[in-house]
Design a protein around this motif. Structure first.
Motif, PDB file in Angstrom:
ATOM      1  N   GLY A 167      -0.181  -2.375   4.967  1.00  0.00           N
ATOM      2  CA  GLY A 167       1.032  -2.395   5.766  1.00  0.00           C
ATOM      3  C   GLY A 167       1.404  -1.015   6.267  1.00  0.00           C
ATOM      4  N   PHE A 168       2.401  -0.985   7.142  1.00  0.00           N
ATOM      5  CA  PHE A 168       2.893   0.288   7.674  1.00  0.00           C
ATOM      6  C   PHE A 168       4.409   0.252   7.741  1.00  0.00           C
ATOM      7  N   VAL A 169       5.023   1.365   7.349  1.00  0.00           N
ATOM      8  CA  VAL A 169       6.479   1.525   7.418  1.00  0.00           C
ATOM      9  C   VAL A 169       6.783   2.728   8.303  1.00  0.00           C
ATOM     10  N   PRO A 170       7.378   2.517   9.495  1.00  0.00           N
ATOM     11  CA  PRO A 170       7.736   3.656  10.346  1.00  0.00           C
ATOM     12  C   PRO A 170       8.847   4.480   9.705  1.00  0.00           C
ATOM     13  N   PHE A 171       8.774   5.815   9.881  1.00  0.00           N
ATOM     14  CA  PHE A 171       9.760   6.721   9.287  1.00  0.00           C
ATOM     15  C   PHE A 171      10.345   7.628  10.357  1.00  0.00           C
ATOM     16  N   LYS A 172      11.598   7.984  10.142  1.00  0.00           N
ATOM     17  CA  LYS A 172      12.254   8.983  10.975  1.00  0.00           C
ATOM     18  C   LYS A 172      13.290   9.693  10.132  1.00  0.00           C
ATOM     19  N   ASN A 173      13.237  11.002  10.116  1.00  0.00           N
ATOM     20  CA  ASN A 173      14.171  11.818   9.338  1.00  0.00           C
ATOM     21  C   ASN A 173      14.182  11.433   7.860  1.00  0.00           C
ATOM     22  N   GLY A 174      12.996  11.126   7.327  1.00  0.00           N
ATOM     23  CA  GLY A 174      12.873  10.882   5.901  1.00  0.00           C
ATOM     24  C   GLY A 174      13.270   9.511   5.409  1.00  0.00           C
ATOM     25  N   VAL A 175      13.564   8.564   6.315  1.00  0.00           N
ATOM     26  CA  VAL A 175      13.923   7.196   5.904  1.00  0.00           C
ATOM     27  C   VAL A 175      13.217   6.204   6.821  1.00  0.00           C
ATOM     28  N   PRO A 176      12.954   4.981   6.334  1.00  0.00           N
ATOM     29  CA  PRO A 176      12.342   3.977   7.208  1.00  0.00           C
ATOM     30  C   PRO A 176      13.184   3.757   8.459  1.00  0.00           C
ATOM     31  N   SER A 177      12.499   3.710   9.607  1.00  0.00           N
ATOM     32  CA  SER A 177      13.206   3.563  10.882  1.00  0.00           C
ATOM     33  C   SER A 177      13.014   2.200  11.508  1.00  0.00           C
ATOM     34  N   GLY A 178      12.385   1.284  10.770  1.00  0.00           N
ATOM     35  CA  GLY A 178      12.168  -0.060  11.265  1.00  0.00           C
ATOM     36  C   GLY A 178      11.588  -0.939  10.176  1.00  0.00           C
ATOM     37  N   GLU A 179      11.349  -2.211  10.499  1.00  0.00           N
ATOM     38  CA  GLU A 179      10.787  -3.148   9.543  1.00  0.00           C
ATOM     39  C   GLU A 179       9.331  -2.802   9.223  1.00  0.00           C
ATOM     40  N   TRP A 180       8.902  -3.165   8.026  1.00  0.00           N
ATOM     41  CA  TRP A 180       7.505  -2.962   7.688  1.00  0.00           C
ATOM     42  C   TRP A 180       6.630  -3.877   8.533  1.00  0.00           C
ATOM     43  N   GLU A 181       5.385  -3.450   8.763  1.00  0.00           N
ATOM     44  CA  GLU A 181       4.468  -4.171   9.640  1.00  0.00           C
ATOM     45  C   GLU A 181       3.146  -4.428   8.915  1.00  0.00           C
ATOM     46  N   VAL A 182       2.409  -5.415   9.397  1.00  0.00           N
ATOM     47  CA  VAL A 182       1.027  -5.618   8.962  1.00  0.00           C
ATOM     48  C   VAL A 182       0.154  -4.755   9.862  1.00  0.00           C
ATOM     49  N   PHE A 183      -0.548  -3.773   9.278  1.00  0.00           N
ATOM     50  CA  PHE A 183      -1.392  -2.890  10.084  1.00  0.00           C
ATOM     51  C   PHE A 183      -2.851  -3.330  10.072  1.00  0.00           C
ATOM     52  N   ALA A 184      -3.381  -3.674   8.911  1.00  0.00           N
ATOM     53  CA  ALA A 184      -4.777  -4.104   8.814  1.00  0.00           C
ATOM     54  C   ALA A 184      -4.867  -5.311   7.894  1.00  0.00           C
ATOM     55  N   ASP A 185      -5.506  -6.370   8.365  1.00  0.00           N
ATOM     56  CA  ASP A 185      -5.629  -7.609   7.598  1.00  0.00           C
ATOM     57  C   ASP A 185      -7.051  -8.137   7.750  1.00  0.00           C
ATOM     58  N   GLY A 186      -7.388  -9.128   6.921  1.00  0.00           N
ATOM     59  CA  GLY A 186      -8.716  -9.717   6.978  1.00  0.00           C
ATOM     60  C   GLY A 186      -9.592  -9.349   5.804  1.00  0.00           C
ATOM     61  N   PHE A 187      -9.081  -8.547   4.879  1.00  0.00           N
ATOM     62  CA  PHE A 187      -9.872  -8.133   3.720  1.00  0.00           C
ATOM     63  C   PHE A 187     -10.311  -9.340   2.882  1.00  0.00           C
ATOM     64  N   ALA A 188      -9.385 -10.253   2.660  1.00  0.00           N
ATOM     65  CA  ALA A 188      -9.687 -11.393   1.784  1.00  0.00           C
ATOM     66  C   ALA A 188     -10.712 -12.331   2.399  1.00  0.00           C
ATOM     67  N   GLY A 189     -10.683 -12.472   3.710  1.00  0.00           N
ATOM     68  CA  GLY A 189     -11.638 -13.353   4.370  1.00  0.00           C
ATOM     69  C   GLY A 189     -11.272 -14.822   4.309  1.00  0.00           C
ATOM     70  N   VAL A 190     -10.231 -15.179   3.549  1.00  0.00           N
ATOM     71  CA  VAL A 190      -9.779 -16.571   3.445  1.00  0.00           C
ATOM     72  C   VAL A 190      -8.254 -16.601   3.443  1.00  0.00           C
ATOM     73  N   ASP A 191      -7.709 -17.730   3.813  1.00  0.00           N
ATOM     74  CA  ASP A 191      -6.265 -17.952   3.747  1.00  0.00           C
ATOM     75  C   ASP A 191      -6.028 -19.460   3.731  1.00  0.00           C
TER      76      ASP A 191
END
Length: 587
Positions: A381-405
């Motif tokens: 996942g990814f959490v955007p930051f600005k001035n030392g605090v999260p500046s938005g909602e967390w995101e899915v950055f890279a997926d597909g590791f498991a290969g199943v869902d």
């Protein structure tokens, strides 16, 4: 003709020298045409548009954390020291510029053979790496792949520990000569999971908790002083149950950590917490750590849905009582329960679009104990930051590791993301703990034009079963389970041995084909009822963890679940009766 060939050769040599000098200088940004091409299948991963992924290495061993040197050399801490892997650390080098490691060298056969080795980083020209019980360092030699053979012990954990303790030793360094190391705690909430009274549902935790004296927190040490023990350090922060990922953020000169929450809410307190609550609670916490931070463990946990610290049931909580939770530090973000955040990285490069600068990437290793609901996590996942605090909602950055869902059993997942590192050119590296795969993610688009359009496809991943909050009814895998023994197994046994009886592949042994299951009934009854701790062999493979006692089960229930496992997962052994249980246990 000869002059042309000589001239062309000279140009290639000149360019080669120039690119080598650029790599050795640790440049933070390279043009797209100097980056290697991504794999045709993007390494099996899905990322935002305009990113490309290639597989750097396929099988380094059971990889944990990773670091990349200024010249592009890669160092990975393996889970074990030796044990067929030729050394506890592996070094990788790409000699032809295609982005793939063509040199792989194992090193580091140390006296400490403890498992769950974890941390690795570079600081002031030294490679620091850790086991469960120690932090070492070796001097890096310019131009040489392997560090100096001399190994220096920096920190020794001199406590006595059981195998179930959370004692991994990731380390972080500030810019004032200090090293920060967590000392994890063994229990859910300061109770003994093997011996009475803590192993039975409803029992209270110890108050005040004696574990907090030397565990459940982060200690500060000198980065350069050899042969330190915990007594040489100072307590920096407390109330933090288990930390595998921790990082110093140079942007605001602060320490951050991702914290594993407790387990077993339903198992230990079935009258207070449903199996659904136990699957999604408590939160995995992303915290900013300062001198004196207290996150409240073992007395409190964080409920990400309520946004509040809640009183643990061992101290009188019932999922509704807040007690004095408001006085403890809340996390920056509370992620859903059991996602296992195992590394965090603050992006400093300039290859990626500006929105990623100083933001936090988090590797979620994935749950093992969400039954009867699908396992969750297994992404970056990814959490955007600005001035030392999260500046938005967390995101899915890279997926597909498991290969199943959905992911029903942890063994179903093809890969599990573990460690994160940034390369000298700003590429992001990710390790896998199952076979040791290593990915490199690069940005190939227009940095200035990157925005909502490129991120849109990843937003849909939040709806997948391994990421979304499960529906309490529709996603319950036990809805159609009618056999009592199987239902008991799914409630109490699957967190470790998994729904398919194959274990988690490392800490917890399989039940299928196990001589402990199909052999002597008396031994099996005693192990399940009274628990087991210490090294054992199962089907020729060593295991060393905790089997909690289950003597709270009635004789009939114990007989049902033992009969189920003796007749499932490929086993074909005789049943266990309630009379067998009473004869062995006298109950």
């Amino acid at each position: 003709m000869h002059f042309y060939k000589l001239k062309r050769t000279g140009i290639r040599a000149y360019l080669g020298i120039g690119l080598l000098a650029l790599a050795l200088a640790g440049a933070t940004h390279l043009p797209h045409d100097t980056l290697p091409a991504g794999d045709a299948d993007q390494g099996g991963l899905t990322t935002p548009d305009d990113f490309e992924t290639l597989v750097v290495a396929d099988s380094t061993g059971l990889a944990r954390h990773i670091v990349v040197n200024d010249n592009g050399d890669i160092y990975i801490k393996l889970r074990y020291f030796g044990k067929g892997q030729g050394g506890g650390t592996v070094a990788l080098r790409d000699t032809n510029g295609d982005g793939r490691a063509d040199v792989m060298r194992n090193f580091g056969n140390y006296q400490d053979h403890s498992s769950l080795a974890n941390g690795i980083t570079i600081h002031n020209g030294y490679l620091y790496y850790s086991s469960s019980l120690a932090v070492y360092r070796s001097k890096l030699i310019p131009g040489q792949l392997l560090p100096d053979e001399k190994t220096e012990l920096i920190l020794k954990d001199d406590h006595e520990h059981g195998p179930h303790w959370h004692i991994t030793k990731p380390m972080a360094f500030d810019d004032a000569g200090n090293m920060y190391v967590p000392f994890g705690a063994p229990s859910d909430a300061c109770q003994d999971m093997v011996n009475s009274p803590g192993g039975k549902p409803g029992n209270r935790g110890v108050d005040p908790c004696p574990e907090l004296e030397k565990h459940g927190g982060i200690w500060k040490f000198s980065a350069d002083k050899p042969n330190q023990t915990q007594a040489d350090g100072s307590l920096y922060a407390t109330g933090l149950r288990s930390i595998v990922g921790m990082r110093w953020n140079p942007a605001d000169k602060s320490l951050y950590a991702v914290v594993h929450g407790r387990d077993n809410l339903h198992r230990l307190f079935p009258g207070l917490f449903t199996s659904w609550q136990s699957a999604v609670l408590p939160a995995e916490e992303f915290v900013k750590v300062t001198q004196g931070t207290n996150s409240g463990w073992p007395y409190y946990y964080y409920d990400q849905m309520k946004g509040r610290k809640m009183l643990n049931p061992e101290y009188g909580g019932d999922g509704k009582k807040e007690g004095e939770g408001a006085k403890y530090q809340k996390p920056l973000i509370g992620f859903p329960g059991h996602w296992a955040p195992n590394d965090v990285l603050f992006y400093q490069g300039s290859q990626f679009p500006e929105r990623y600068k100083n933001g936090a990437f988090i590797a979620f290793h994935g749950s093992t104990n969400r039954a009867p609901y699908p396992q969750a996590g297994y992404f970056v996942g990814f959490v955007p930051f600005k001035n030392g605090v999260p500046s938005g909602e967390w995101e899915v950055f890279a997926d597909g590791f498991a290969g199943v869902d959905p992911i029903i059993n942890v063994s179903d997942a093809k890969f599990r993301p573990m460690g994160l590192a940034e390369g000298p050119d700003g590429s992001l590296y990710i390790t896998d703990s199952k076979v040791g795969k290593v990915w490199r993610i690069m940005f190939k688009g227009d940095r200035k034009a990157f925005g909502t359009k490129q991120l849109a496809s990843m937003e849909q991943h939040k709806l997948l079963a391994h990421i979304r909050t499960p529906d309490e009814v529709a996603d319950n895998l036990d809805t159609q389970t009618k056999e009592l023994g199987q239902r008991i197994y799914n409630t109490y046994c699957t967190p470790c041995h998994q729904r398919n009886g194959m274990g988690d592949g490392s800490r917890f042994p399989p039940l299928g084909g196990s001589e402990w299951v199909t052999g002597d009934k008396k031994r099996l009854i005693e192990v399940v009822a009274n628990g087991l701790e210490g090294p054992i062999q199962v089907a020729g493979k060593p295991y060393n963890d905790l089997m909690p006692r289950h003597d709270f089960l009635k004789a009939e229930e114990l007989a049902q679940v033992l009969t189920y496992i003796r007749r499932s997962f490929g086993n074909d052994a005789g049943p266990v009766s309630a009379g067998d249980v009473r004869q062995v246990l006298g109950k």
